[in-house]
Design a protein around this motif. Structure first.
Motif, mmCIF file in Angstrom:
data_model
loop_
_atom_site.group_PDB
_atom_site.id
_atom_site.type_symbol
_atom_site.label_atom_id
_atom_site.label_comp_id
_atom_site.label_asym_id
_atom_site.label_seq_id
_atom_site.Cartn_x
_atom_site.Cartn_y
_atom_site.Cartn_z
ATOM 1 N N ALA A 83 0.835 -1.201 0.000
ATOM 2 C CA ALA A 83 0.000 0.000 0.000
ATOM 3 C C ALA A 83 0.871 1.252 0.000
ATOM 4 C CB ALA A 83 -0.930 0.001 1.217
ATOM 5 N N ALA A 84 1.951 1.239 0.764
ATOM 6 C CA ALA A 84 2.861 2.392 0.786
ATOM 7 C C ALA A 84 3.494 2.608 -0.585
ATOM 8 C CB ALA A 84 3.944 2.187 1.843
ATOM 9 N N ASP A 85 3.858 1.517 -1.251
ATOM 10 C CA ASP A 85 4.427 1.624 -2.593
ATOM 11 C C ASP A 85 3.420 2.211 -3.571
ATOM 12 O OD1 ASP A 85 6.788 0.564 -1.662
ATOM 13 O OD2 ASP A 85 6.330 -1.478 -2.332
ATOM 14 N N GLU A 86 2.173 1.755 -3.475
ATOM 15 C CA GLU A 86 1.138 2.271 -4.361
ATOM 16 C C GLU A 86 0.901 3.756 -4.110
ATOM 17 O OE1 GLU A 86 -2.364 -0.144 -4.032
ATOM 18 O OE2 GLU A 86 -1.295 -1.958 -4.638
ATOM 19 N N VAL A 87 0.880 4.159 -2.847
ATOM 20 C CA VAL A 87 0.690 5.574 -2.519
ATOM 21 C C VAL A 87 1.856 6.394 -3.060
ATOM 22 C CG1 VAL A 87 0.647 7.223 -0.599
ATOM 23 C CG2 VAL A 87 -0.788 5.184 -0.530
ATOM 24 N N GLU A 88 3.055 5.886 -2.873
ATOM 25 C CA GLU A 88 4.238 6.597 -3.355
ATOM 26 C C GLU A 88 4.197 6.748 -4.873
ATOM 27 O OE1 GLU A 88 9.064 6.045 -3.268
ATOM 28 O OE2 GLU A 88 7.878 5.173 -1.658
ATOM 29 N N ASP A 89 3.826 5.678 -5.567
ATOM 30 C CA ASP A 89 3.724 5.743 -7.027
ATOM 31 C C ASP A 89 2.645 6.734 -7.451
ATOM 32 O OD1 ASP A 89 5.739 3.893 -7.237
ATOM 33 O OD2 ASP A 89 4.394 2.187 -7.615
ATOM 34 N N ALA A 90 1.515 6.711 -6.754
ATOM 35 C CA ALA A 90 0.432 7.634 -7.076
ATOM 36 C C ALA A 90 0.865 9.082 -6.853
ATOM 37 C CB ALA A 90 -0.809 7.317 -6.233
ATOM 38 N N VAL A 91 1.617 9.327 -5.788
ATOM 39 C CA VAL A 91 2.101 10.681 -5.511
ATOM 40 C C VAL A 91 3.070 11.127 -6.607
ATOM 41 C CG1 VAL A 91 3.545 12.030 -3.928
ATOM 42 C CG2 VAL A 91 1.708 10.608 -3.032
ATOM 43 N N GLU A 92 3.954 10.212 -7.012
ATOM 44 C CA GLU A 92 4.897 10.556 -8.086
ATOM 45 C C GLU A 92 4.161 10.850 -9.379
ATOM 46 O OE1 GLU A 92 7.718 7.377 -8.405
ATOM 47 O OE2 GLU A 92 8.704 7.891 -6.520
ATOM 48 N N ASP A 93 3.164 10.030 -9.711
ATOM 49 C CA ASP A 93 2.385 10.261 -10.936
ATOM 50 C C ASP A 93 1.641 11.587 -10.856
ATOM 51 O OD1 ASP A 93 3.263 7.844 -11.878
ATOM 52 O OD2 ASP A 93 1.405 6.754 -11.416
ATOM 53 N N ALA A 94 1.045 11.859 -9.693
ATOM 54 C CA ALA A 94 0.317 13.125 -9.522
ATOM 55 C C ALA A 94 1.271 14.311 -9.645
ATOM 56 C CB ALA A 94 -0.398 13.149 -8.168
ATOM 57 N N ALA A 95 2.481 14.168 -9.105
ATOM 58 C CA ALA A 95 3.456 15.258 -9.196
ATOM 59 C C ALA A 95 3.856 15.495 -10.646
ATOM 60 C CB ALA A 95 4.686 14.932 -8.355
ATOM 61 N N GLU A 96 4.059 14.403 -11.404
ATOM 62 C CA GLU A 96 4.395 14.560 -12.818
ATOM 63 C C GLU A 96 3.271 15.247 -13.573
ATOM 64 O OE1 GLU A 96 5.546 10.808 -14.527
ATOM 65 O OE2 GLU A 96 7.187 10.554 -13.095
ATOM 66 N N LYS A 97 2.024 14.825 -13.323
ATOM 67 C CA LYS A 97 0.869 15.432 -13.986
ATOM 68 C C LYS A 97 0.734 16.898 -13.597
ATOM 69 C CE LYS A 97 -1.817 11.186 -14.459
ATOM 70 N NZ LYS A 97 -2.997 10.457 -13.998
ATOM 71 N N ALA A 98 0.928 17.178 -12.315
ATOM 72 C CA ALA A 98 0.822 18.572 -11.856
ATOM 73 C C ALA A 98 1.897 19.420 -12.506
ATOM 74 C CB ALA A 98 0.935 18.636 -10.335
ATOM 75 N N GLY A 99 3.111 18.869 -12.629
ATOM 76 C CA GLY A 99 4.191 19.618 -13.278
ATOM 77 C C GLY A 99 3.851 19.921 -14.725
ATOM 78 N N ALA A 100 3.280 18.940 -15.420
ATOM 79 C CA ALA A 100 2.889 19.154 -16.810
ATOM 80 C C ALA A 100 1.777 20.191 -16.887
ATOM 81 C CB ALA A 100 2.432 17.838 -17.439
ATOM 82 N N ARG A 101 0.834 20.176 -15.980
ATOM 83 C CA ARG A 101 -0.262 21.157 -15.991
ATOM 84 C C ARG A 101 0.255 22.559 -15.706
ATOM 85 N NH1 ARG A 101 -4.522 17.631 -12.482
ATOM 86 N NH2 ARG A 101 -5.079 16.151 -14.119
ATOM 87 N N VAL A 102 1.185 22.671 -14.762
ATOM 88 C CA VAL A 102 1.755 23.986 -14.437
ATOM 89 C C VAL A 102 2.498 24.538 -15.652
ATOM 90 C CG1 VAL A 102 3.512 25.154 -13.035
ATOM 91 C CG2 VAL A 102 1.869 23.633 -11.952
ATOM 92 N N ALA A 103 3.276 23.696 -16.315
ATOM 93 C CA ALA A 103 4.025 24.137 -17.496
ATOM 94 C C ALA A 103 3.064 24.559 -18.598
ATOM 95 C CB ALA A 103 4.938 23.020 -17.982
ATOM 96 N N SER A 104 1.991 23.778 -18.778
ATOM 97 C CA SER A 104 0.998 24.122 -19.794
ATOM 98 C C SER A 104 0.305 25.434 -19.459
ATOM 99 C CB SER A 104 -0.026 22.990 -19.899
ATOM 100 O OG SER A 104 -1.053 23.340 -20.789
ATOM 101 N N ALA A 105 -0.029 25.609 -18.184
ATOM 102 C CA ALA A 105 -0.683 26.862 -17.767
ATOM 103 C C ALA A 105 0.262 28.045 -17.954
ATOM 104 C CB ALA A 105 -1.119 26.756 -16.307
ATOM 105 N N ALA A 106 1.549 27.865 -17.711
ATOM 106 C CA ALA A 106 2.520 28.947 -17.897
ATOM 107 C C ALA A 106 2.623 29.306 -19.366
ATOM 108 C CB ALA A 106 3.888 28.521 -17.351
ATOM 109 N N ARG A 107 2.645 28.289 -20.252
ATOM 110 C CA ARG A 107 2.686 28.564 -21.695
ATOM 111 C C ARG A 107 1.450 29.327 -22.125
ATOM 112 N NH1 ARG A 107 4.304 23.265 -22.043
ATOM 113 N NH2 ARG A 107 2.238 22.643 -22.749
ATOM 114 N N ASP A 108 0.291 28.869 -21.625
ATOM 115 C CA ASP A 108 -0.962 29.541 -21.988
ATOM 116 C C ASP A 108 -0.964 30.980 -21.489
ATOM 117 O OD1 ASP A 108 -1.760 27.200 -23.140
ATOM 118 O OD2 ASP A 108 -3.126 26.602 -21.501
#
Length: 188
Positions: A83-108
């Protein structure tokens, strides 16, 4: 005189016989008590044997319960780790997605500023270039990760998330706390 001596001797003998009878009665009483005690000893020995038998049964039950508890604890620890591994993976995925959204919002936002200023600002295109490069760095990394995932042997081009996913599929424990280098060594 002989009669007196005889009667004195008879009285002593009678007294001694009376004492012997008295002692014989005492001996009989003591022998009866001894027999009672022997019966008690047998009874207590039987009780002790039954207690030993019961103790053996409970000892075996206690060992079995301890093994069962240890097995359950191991299973629980494995579940918690997974469960800890799954949470960690989910957090990493969410961080990657958030980073992509922030970059996209900055471009926009930069594009909106450029449109609002009519494209006359000389600095707007300069700002656009670094913003465009940031997502471009992430995009090739993801493109490079896809072919690496297709290869069967993990290498340095794999991301930590991919390495952990591979470790999970191979059944390696403790992968969530390992660094990329440690994961590569384990999976290598």
């Amino acid at each position: 005189m002989a009669k007196k001596k005889k009667s004195a001797a008879d009285s002593v003998i009678a007294e001694l016989k009376a004492q012997v009878k008295k002692y014989e009665k005492t001996i009989d009483k003591l022998e009866a008590r001894l027999e009672e005690r022997k019966v008690d000893v047998k009874k207590y020995k039987a009780l002790a044997d039954s207690y030993k038998s019961e103790a053996g049964k409970y000892k075996a039950k206690a060992k079995k319960a301890a093994r069962k508890a240890a097995d359950e604890a191991k299973r629980f620890a494995t579940k918690v780790e997974d469960a800890a591994d799954e949470v960690e993976d989910a957090v990493e995925d969410a961080a990657e997605k958030a980073g992509a959204r922030v970059a996209s919002a900055a471009r926009d936002a930069r594009a909106a500023v450029t449109r609002a200023t009519g494209g006359t600002a000389a600095k707007a295109p300069a700002r656009k270039t670094p913003a465009a490069k940031a997502p471009a760095k992430k995009a090739p990394a993801k493109k490079a990760a896809a072919p690496a995932a297709a290869s069967s042997t993990p290498d340095a081009s794999w991301s930590v998330t991919q390495l952990r996913a591979e470790a999970r599929t191979r059944g390696i424990t403790g992968y969530s706390r390992k660094s990329k280098a440690q994961l590569l060594t384990e999976l290598g």
